[in-house]
Design an enzyme around this catalytic site. Structure first.
Site, PDB file in Angstrom:
ATOM      1  N   ASP A 117      10.603   6.858   0.432  1.00 39.45           N
ATOM      2  CA  ASP A 117      10.027   7.129  -0.876  1.00 39.45           C
ATOM      3  C   ASP A 117       9.606   5.826  -1.558  1.00 39.45           C
ATOM      4  OD1 ASP A 117      11.157   7.513  -4.063  1.00 39.45           O
ATOM      5  OD2 ASP A 117       9.569   8.813  -3.331  1.00 39.45           O
ATOM      6  N   GLU A 172       0.851  -1.188   0.000  1.00 39.45           N
ATOM      7  CA  GLU A 172       0.000   0.000   0.000  1.00 39.45           C
ATOM      8  C   GLU A 172       0.886   1.236   0.000  1.00 39.45           C
ATOM      9  OE1 GLU A 172      -3.674   2.021   2.468  1.00 39.45           O
ATOM     10  OE2 GLU A 172      -3.705  -0.097   1.903  1.00 39.45           O
ATOM     11  N   ASP A 190      -1.796  12.176  -4.151  1.00 43.23           N
ATOM     12  CA  ASP A 190      -1.860  13.612  -4.429  1.00 43.23           C
ATOM     13  C   ASP A 190      -2.167  13.814  -5.914  1.00 43.23           C
ATOM     14  OD1 ASP A 190      -1.326  16.368  -4.851  1.00 43.23           O
ATOM     15  OD2 ASP A 190       0.079  16.384  -3.177  1.00 43.23           O
TER      16      ASP A 190
END
EC number: 2.1.1.33
Length: 246
Positions: free
Chosen positions: A128, A76, A151
Site C-alpha cells: 500500500d 511512482e 482510480d
C-alpha cells in the site's frame, strides 16, 4: 502531523479503515482485483523480486543505499501493468525509480519489463503506497513523485477513497526535496479539477503552470490514452514543485 486520516474513512460497506503507525490510519484507495499472473510473469516475478523488490517495513530506509548510488530518486505510485513505468526508467537511466503497486499481475508484468530491458534503476515495492510513504520514505528524500491515472472512484459516495486528498498530498510533499516535482495525470476531468484544487491548497507546493500543465516529454502516451485522444477524450496533467527554502 494532524489527526486527520491520510485518506478519509469510507461509509459502512465501502472498505476497511486500517490504523496506521502512531494511530494515523487510512481507507485503502484500491480494491484488490482478482487476477492471475501468466506463467511468464510468474517466472519473472520469482526471479526478479528477490533482487529488486523492496519489502515493506515500518521504519525509514536509506534510498541511496537501496539503489547503490546517490542519483535522483522518483516515486511512482500505481505502476499498472508496468509498460509506461519501464519506458520512463529506460529513457532516464541516470534517475532511480521506485514503483509501488499492489496488484500481483501488474508487479509480474513490470518484473518482466525490468528483466527484458535490463533496467538497474527501477525497483518495486508491492504494498500500500500510503503506508510505504508514511513509514519508509524519509523527509526530503525524493526528487519527484508520479501519480498517473489513479482510480477516479467516480461515484460521489466513493470520492473519499481517492488517493489525491489533502492529508496524503501534505505527506508526499514532506518527502520531496525543495525543488522536487509532484506530477499527477488523469483522464477523468472532475478528478483533474480536484487534483488541481488539492495541490493548490498545499502551502509547500507551487504550480509549475497557470492551471493544467502540458504533458512533459518524459511521460509517454499510453495505448489507452492514445485511443482516448483519437475519440476526443481529454487527459489532464497537474505538475507542482516544492518551494525552495527561503
Amino acid at each position: 502531523m494532524s489527526d486527520t486520516p491520510l485518506i478519509q474513512p469510507a461509509n459502512v460497506g465501502e472498505g476497511v479503515y486500517e490504523e496506521g503507525r502512531e494511530g494515523y490510519g487510512h481507507i485503502k484507495s484500491y480494491v484488490r482485483r482478482a487476477g492471475r499472473m501468466s506463467s511468464a510473469q510468474e517466472n519473472y516475478y520469482a526471479e526478479m523480486m528477490p533482487k529488486i523488490g523492496l519489502v515493506y517495513a515500518s521504519q525509514p530506509i536509506d534510498l541511496a543505499a537501496f539503489f547503490g548510488r546517490n542519483n535522483p530518486k522518483v516515486l511512482e505510485i500505481g505502476t499498472g501493468m508496468g509498460e509506461t513505468t519501464a519506458k520512463i526508467a529506460d529513457a532516464n537511466r541516470d534517475i532511480d525509480y521506485l514503483g509501488v503497486e499492489v496488484h500481483v499481475p501488474g508487479v509480474g508484468a513490470l518484473c518482466k519489463q525490468i528483466a527484458e530491458r535490463e533496467l538497474t534503476n527501477l525497483r518495486i515495492c508491492q504494498h500500500d503506497a500510503v503506508e510505504v510513504v508514511r513509514d519508509m520514505l524519509p523527509e526530503d528524500s525524493l526528487d519527484g513523485v508520479h501519480v498517473f491515472f489513479p482510480d477516479p472512484w467516480h461515484k460521489a459516495r466513493h470520492n473519499k477513497r481517492r488517493l489525491i486528498q489533502s492529508p496524503f498530498v501534505a505527506l508526499l510533499a514532506s518527502r520531496l526535496k525543495p525543488g522536487g516535482y509532484f506530477h499527477c495525470a488523469t483522464d477523468w476531468e472532475e478528478y483533474a479539477h480536484q487534483m488541481l484544487e488539492v495541490l493548490s491548497g498545499e502551502p509547500t507546493l507551487v504550480n509549475s503552470s497557470e492551471g493544467f500543465a502540458p504533458r512533459p516529454d518524459y511521460r509517454p502516451l499510453t495505448k489507452f490514452e492514445n485511443r482516448g485522444l483519437r475519440l476526443g477524450h481529454g487527459v489532464w496533467d497537474v505538475i507542482f514543485r516544492k518551494k525552495q527554502l527561503a
